[in-house]
Design a protein around this motif. Sequence first.
Motif, PDB file in Angstrom:
ATOM      1  N   GLY A   1       7.384   3.432   5.177  1.00 10.43           N
ATOM      2  CA  GLY A   1       6.107   4.097   5.398  1.00 10.43           C
ATOM      3  C   GLY A   1       6.170   5.545   4.970  1.00 10.43           C
ATOM      4  N   VAL A   2       5.081   6.040   4.372  1.00 10.25           N
ATOM      5  CA  VAL A   2       5.095   7.420   3.873  1.00 10.25           C
ATOM      6  C   VAL A   2       4.999   8.435   5.004  1.00 10.25           C
ATOM      7  CG1 VAL A   2       4.297   7.046   1.523  1.00 10.25           C
ATOM      8  CG2 VAL A   2       2.633   7.154   3.361  1.00 10.25           C
ATOM      9  N   GLU A   3       4.430   8.029   6.147  1.00  4.07           N
ATOM     10  CA  GLU A   3       4.262   9.007   7.228  1.00  4.07           C
ATOM     11  C   GLU A   3       5.327   8.861   8.301  1.00  4.07           C
ATOM     12  OE1 GLU A   3       0.132   8.813   8.496  1.00  4.07           O
ATOM     13  OE2 GLU A   3      -0.358   8.995   6.355  1.00  4.07           O
ATOM     14  N   THR A   4       5.534   7.632   8.771  1.00  2.00           N
ATOM     15  CA  THR A   4       6.459   7.461   9.890  1.00  2.00           C
ATOM     16  C   THR A   4       7.886   7.181   9.442  1.00  2.00           C
ATOM     17  OG1 THR A   4       5.956   5.131   9.963  1.00  2.00           O
ATOM     18  CG2 THR A   4       4.649   6.543  11.387  1.00  2.00           C
TER      19      THR A   4
ATOM     20  N   GLU B   1      -0.425   1.958   7.616  1.00  3.28           N
ATOM     21  CA  GLU B   1      -0.100   3.084   6.736  1.00  3.28           C
ATOM     22  C   GLU B   1       0.383   2.591   5.380  1.00  3.28           C
ATOM     23  OE1 GLU B   1       3.337   5.407   7.615  1.00  3.28           O
ATOM     24  OE2 GLU B   1       4.362   3.731   8.559  1.00  3.28           O
ATOM     25  N   LYS B   2       0.357   3.483   4.415  1.00  4.80           N
ATOM     26  CA  LYS B   2       0.773   3.144   3.071  1.00  4.80           C
ATOM     27  C   LYS B   2       2.294   3.110   3.006  1.00  4.80           C
ATOM     28  CE  LYS B   2      -0.248   4.358  -1.643  1.00  4.80           C
ATOM     29  NZ  LYS B   2       0.414   5.362  -2.415  1.00  4.80           N
TER      30      LYS B   2
ATOM     31  N   THR C   1       0.939  -2.423   2.688  1.00  8.14           N
ATOM     32  CA  THR C   1       0.323  -1.785   3.842  1.00  8.14           C
ATOM     33  C   THR C   1       1.161  -2.176   5.054  1.00  8.14           C
ATOM     34  OG1 THR C   1      -1.752  -2.327   2.746  1.00  8.14           O
ATOM     35  CG2 THR C   1      -1.902  -1.416   4.938  1.00  8.14           C
TER      36      THR C   1
END
Lengths: 239, 213
Positions: free
Chosen positions: B187-190, B175-176, B170
């Motif tokens: 990070g999967v999003e950023t 975020e994951k 985490t």
Amino acid sequence: MMSIISEHGYRIDGRLPHQIRNINCRLGVYPQAEGSSYIEQGNTKILCAVYGPHEAKRSKQLQDRCVINCQYSVATFSGLERKNRPRGDRKANEFTRLLEKTFESAIMINAFPGSQIDIFCEVVQNDGSLLAACVNAATLALCDAGIPMKALVSASACGFVDSKCLVDLSNREETDLTPRMTVATLGNTSQIVLIELENRLHSNHLPQVLAQSTKTCADVFECLHAAVRAHLPGSVAIF
Amino acid sequence: MTSMETDVASSSRVVIPGESLFPSAEDLRPGKGTYELHGHIYSSLLGYVYVREDTTDSRNIRVIEVRRNEERHQHVSPHIGAIVTAKVINIGPRYAKCQLLSVEDTILGGDYTALLRKEDIRSTERDKIEISECVLPGDILLARVISFGDTVTSFLISTAEEQLGVVMATGETGEKMMTKDWNTVQGVETGRVETRKIAKVPNLNLHSTTKAK
């Protein structure tokens, strides 16, 4: 005063001296506990729940074995007179210690170092032989929980009146004067894991009472044996 | 593990604790749910009897087990040498405190806590380890139990092996994170990159197909 054994040799509730009361039991009564049981021995009714093994409190942890923690409580409405407090009196503390010691010798305590197993026994209705009924209830709950034990423990109470052994005493037979002994054995062997005597018994009578107690334990064992077998779903017995 | 083990007999024989199963013999070994006493193997559980063949050191040994096919009843407390799945609860300057979630493939019911000491995180450059660069609270780890600890500490776990370390992370923003390479997660999003002690999880499916040949 009414005599405990009538002139025809029957007891107050119509049993013969060596007869135990009906045993009804059920396993797995609480979904949230690891194991649980409900047992009726005549009108004595006990509920038992087992939690664990889980990590013990730091101060209680033992490095080579697990700690057995019991709680014995008697519901305020269980007896003839309403009780003020369900646990914490001298009798309850004594039973708690006895239950702990009993299951320390029956459970494979060395398999879980640093852990703790909690056994909670609640007397819902009191009609005598409470300690024996609690031991039986706890065995069933431990069996349901899948906690490794050397053998099932079966317990029975035995009184001595008019030079006769009375087994599985009811509340009315547990008077202030009758000597009564609670014995628990491992499985159908005669290995004793718990022995307790209330009031005074002459040592000459001890072998007789002890023999009758162990025999009754074997009878109770058959009942518990049948109950746990019936509990395992879809079980087929092949010898 | 190099042992080849197969279930040879799954019987419908029901046993209760204390029931005698077999007399002790050279080629019989008491397994889970059983114990040996005075020349006999006894059951210690309520369940069904299983006999399994174990040819670890080219001797045919039959292992007697008593099992109940219910997940809820699989009691395991952590033991030394076991691979555990742990969640990092908080980190300090000298150790990370973890909660043990499962031992091998059994989910633990009770709350077990364990310490991951700084020097047990990786096997190389032990003196240069910075805990916050290896694990952060919320990470899921694979680790090995190395000690029960003494009276003041709880279980000690170690990730000082190639296959052990962080498997799910985490990020600082919550975020994951996915593993990127041997010491970073992304990070999967950023797309932010953070460092971790990553577990190089072997491909178990590939392993089992090569074993079957």
